[in-house]
Design a protein around this motif. Structure first.
Motif, PDB file in Angstrom:
ATOM      1  N   SER A  49       4.062 -10.431  -9.343  1.00 52.09           N
ATOM      2  CA  SER A  49       5.203  -9.663  -9.328  1.00 52.09           C
ATOM      3  C   SER A  49       5.902 -10.057  -8.214  1.00 52.09           C
ATOM      4  O   SER A  49       5.155  -9.817  -6.829  1.00 52.09           O
ATOM      5  CB  SER A  49       5.454  -8.430  -9.914  1.00 52.09           C
ATOM      6  N   LEU A  50       7.141 -10.266  -7.997  1.00 54.81           N
ATOM      7  CA  LEU A  50       7.861 -10.296  -6.886  1.00 54.81           C
ATOM      8  C   LEU A  50       8.133  -9.120  -5.942  1.00 54.81           C
ATOM      9  O   LEU A  50       8.269  -8.080  -6.816  1.00 54.81           O
ATOM     10  CB  LEU A  50       9.296 -11.026  -7.073  1.00 54.81           C
ATOM     11  N   PRO A  75      10.210  -6.113  -4.071  1.00 52.97           N
ATOM     12  CA  PRO A  75      11.589  -5.568  -4.098  1.00 52.97           C
ATOM     13  C   PRO A  75      12.194  -6.216  -3.267  1.00 52.97           C
ATOM     14  O   PRO A  75      12.051  -6.371  -2.109  1.00 52.97           O
ATOM     15  CB  PRO A  75      11.538  -4.205  -4.284  1.00 52.97           C
ATOM     16  N   ASN A  76      13.795  -6.351  -3.476  1.00 51.16           N
ATOM     17  CA  ASN A  76      14.648  -6.777  -2.420  1.00 51.16           C
ATOM     18  C   ASN A  76      15.246  -5.829  -1.355  1.00 51.16           C
ATOM     19  O   ASN A  76      15.279  -4.712  -1.387  1.00 51.16           O
ATOM     20  CB  ASN A  76      16.112  -7.096  -3.262  1.00 51.16           C
TER      21      ASN A  76
END
Length: 114
Positions: free
Chosen positions: A110-111, A113-114
């Motif tokens: 998963s990427l 968090p921003n």
């Protein structure tokens, strides 16, 4: 160690710290009355060897009469008292290390968090 000053003094018919101080002065040992009272009332933490010689001379006794060794009880730890490894649950033990996660089937992460 057991401190037997009162017992050694009683053998010489000395029953009070002031009488003990007088016996000390007869042999040239000049401690303060408060020091003698402290030695009379409880076991001293430390005693100088020179002072111990003078006490023995004043009471006509030996170091063996003043100090008596007492056995010290040694407690040995049982298996229950010993520290256990992380994750160890009982006598048989458990997993010592955590098991790694199983990778996901698609292999994508998963990427963040921003």
């Amino acid at each position: 160690m057991k401190w037997n000053l009162r017992w050694a003094a009683a053998k010489r018919d000395i029953w009070r710290p002031t009488d003990l101080l007088a016996a000390f002065k007869e042999v040239g040992f000049n401690p303060s009355l408060s020091k003698v009272s402290a030695m009379w009332g409880s076991t001293p933490i430390s005693v100088r060897l020179d002072d111990l010689d003078m006490i023995c001379q004043a009471l006509n006794c030996t170091v063996v009469d003043l100090l008596e060794a007492e056995p010290v009880e040694v407690r040995r730890p049982s298996d229950q008292d010993l520290p256990k490894a992380v994750g160890e649950s009982g006598p048989g033990g458990g997993a010592a290390r955590p098991t790694p996660r199983q990778p996901r089937g698609d292999g994508l992460r998963s990427l963040p968090p921003n």
